[in-house]
Design a protein around this motif. Structure first.
Motif: not given
Length: 151
Positions: A82-86, A116-123, A147-151
Motif C-alpha cells: 500500500n503506497v509506501d507501506t508493506l 535494482p527494483l522500485s517499490f512498485a515491483n514489490i508484490e 529491501i532485498i526481494v529474494t526468489e
C-alpha cells in the motif's frame, strides 16, 4: 561550551568496558543507519546498538559529532502492499507493518545476481529481507531503508 547547546543526553553501555557513559548529542548531529542515510533522533532509543564519534575538544560533557546506528534485519513474506507501506508475515503469527523510506534501496536477488527494483515491483507473496529500525516505545512499525526481494 556544550551547556548552552540544545540536544539530548543519552546513556550508552560501552562494549567490553564496565559501566555506562553519558553522552550529549547536540541537535543537528548526524544520526545514520549504517549502510544507509540519516534518521530522525526519535528513532534513537533504548536498546539500539550504536557507534558514537566524540568531539575531541569537548570532554565535559562527552559530546557526539556523529552517531551510527546498527540496523536490524527482518525477513518475511509480503501480505499487502500500500503506497509506501508493506504488511509482512514474519512467521509465528507475527504480521509486521513496514514503512519503506522514499529513498530506500530496493534490490531483486536471484541466485548470485542482484538488480535494482522500485517499490512498485514489490508484490504480495514476495519473500523479502529488509533492513532498518523498529520504532521506539509503543511504535512497533518497522522503518525499512534497504529491501532485498529474494526468489
Amino acid at each position: 561550551d556544550g551547556q548552552n547547546v540544545i540536544g539530548q543526553n543519552v546513556t550508552i553501555e560501552q562494549y567490553g568496558v564496565a559501566g555506562p557513559v553519558d553522552v550529549f548529542i547536540p541537535n543537528g548531529t548526524p544520526i545514520y543507519v549504517m549502510g544507509f542515510g540519516a534518521i530522525p533522533m526519535n528513532l534513537l532509543c533504548v536498546g539500539r546498538e550504536v557507534r558514537v564519534f566524540l568531539n575531541s575538544t569537548i570532554s565535559s560533557p562527552l559530546t557526539a559529532t556523529l552517531v551510527k546506528v546498527i540496523p536490524e534485519k527482518h525477513t518475511g513474506k509480503v501480505t499487502d502492499v500500500n503506497v509506501d507501506t508493506l504488511k509482512v508475515d514474519r512467521g509465528a503469527s507475527v504480521i509486521e507493518t513496514v514503512v519503506v523510506s522514499p529513498d530506500a534501496k530496493i534490490l531483486g536477488s536471484i541466485g548470485d545476481n542482484q538488480a535494482p527494483l522500485s517499490f512498485a515491483n514489490i508484490e504480495v507473496n514476495d519473500y523479502i529481507w529488509y533492513f532498518g529500525l523498529t520504532g521506539c516505545g509503543t511504535d512497533t512499525t518497522f522503518y525499512a531503508y534497504v529491501i532485498i526481494v529474494t526468489e
